[in-house]
Design an enzyme around this catalytic site. Sequence first.
Site, PDB file in Angstrom:
ATOM      1  N   GLU A 217       0.842  -1.197   0.000  1.00 22.12           N
ATOM      2  CA  GLU A 217       0.000   0.000   0.000  1.00 22.12           C
ATOM      3  C   GLU A 217       0.876   1.246   0.000  1.00 22.12           C
ATOM      4  O   GLU A 217       1.983   1.254   0.550  1.00 22.12           O
ATOM      5  CB  GLU A 217      -0.929   0.031   1.227  1.00 22.12           C
ATOM      6  N   CYS A 218       0.352   2.330  -0.594  1.00 19.47           N
ATOM      7  CA  CYS A 218       1.137   3.553  -0.733  1.00 19.47           C
ATOM      8  C   CYS A 218       1.052   4.471   0.476  1.00 19.47           C
ATOM      9  O   CYS A 218       1.796   5.431   0.572  1.00 19.47           O
ATOM     10  CB  CYS A 218       0.666   4.326  -1.959  1.00 19.47           C
ATOM     11  N   GLY A 219       0.138   4.223   1.381  1.00 24.88           N
ATOM     12  CA  GLY A 219      -0.002   5.093   2.545  1.00 24.88           C
ATOM     13  C   GLY A 219      -1.373   5.727   2.649  1.00 24.88           C
ATOM     14  O   GLY A 219      -1.857   6.028   3.741  1.00 24.88           O
TER      15      GLY A 219
END
Length: 303
Positions: free
Chosen positions: A260-262
């Site tokens: 996940e990118c955040g």
Amino acid sequence: MTPAAPASPVPSASNPAPATAQPPFQYTPEYVAFLNQSLATRTPQEILEWALISLPGLVQTTAFGLTGLAILDMISKIRVKQAMAEHPVPLIFIDTLYHFPETLALANKAASHFSAPLQIYHPVGFSTSEAFEAHHGKELWKADADVYDFLVKVEPGRRAALENNAQATITGRRRSQGAARATIPILEIDNSVTPAMLKLNVLATWGYDDVWKYIQENGVPYNELHDKGYKSVGDWHSTAPTAEGESERDGRWKGQEKTECGLHKDYFKMRSSYLAAKKRKVAQRGDADEIVLVDEVQVLTSS
């Protein structure tokens, strides 16, 4: 990499689209579970029609992946069907400064195609990757991935939510993407921000082939990189084509455990990581960091 000029008119962080503030609506886990039981039998179009009249402060944040584009097309068709004068939800694009040129071009093309004013948010204080790196250093995504994600994605996303008085956001996440997304409900509560927000995963039950079929059958514009073997597109430095037999997100962060990118992680944990890194940086340099984030002056408390 300098971002492409946005389509006009373009609300932004300095000129946000008008948004009518609504008192925070409280959703209990029990009520959301009840809603999910009902929504489970609905089509994505029916879910969106329900959301447009039922969820206050609804926005769509998208990087114009296939799922986000399919949803945008569905919203546009609802707008026509119901004779709405304007696009019914704010359309938000987080320009990390590291998108592919094809993604930037698509953002403008989609905004024009769907007559949807596009709000573009950058990392606070910067509009080019060169300026960002002059302050934060080169390849921050390697040096401190969490701080990078917070600065270029999470903080701009939070700022967009605050400026649009958002209480619910439409996402492009699907269960078929696996990892943390494998069990997502259609509607979920995000308690990592205060007040809590809702995430509406409209196409949670669809697979990649379902989305691609919709894109093709409805003539939806899409990223040219999909024709070059990219099934999922993010920042250029962390995205690669997928090989035959790989899942759609195997091209993201190859060789890393990251999935996940955040944007879909705990906001306050990401913020704490950034503030700790900022404190260390200030101590090393011996002077104050002139970059001040919106929630450093607008105090937000964790629930």
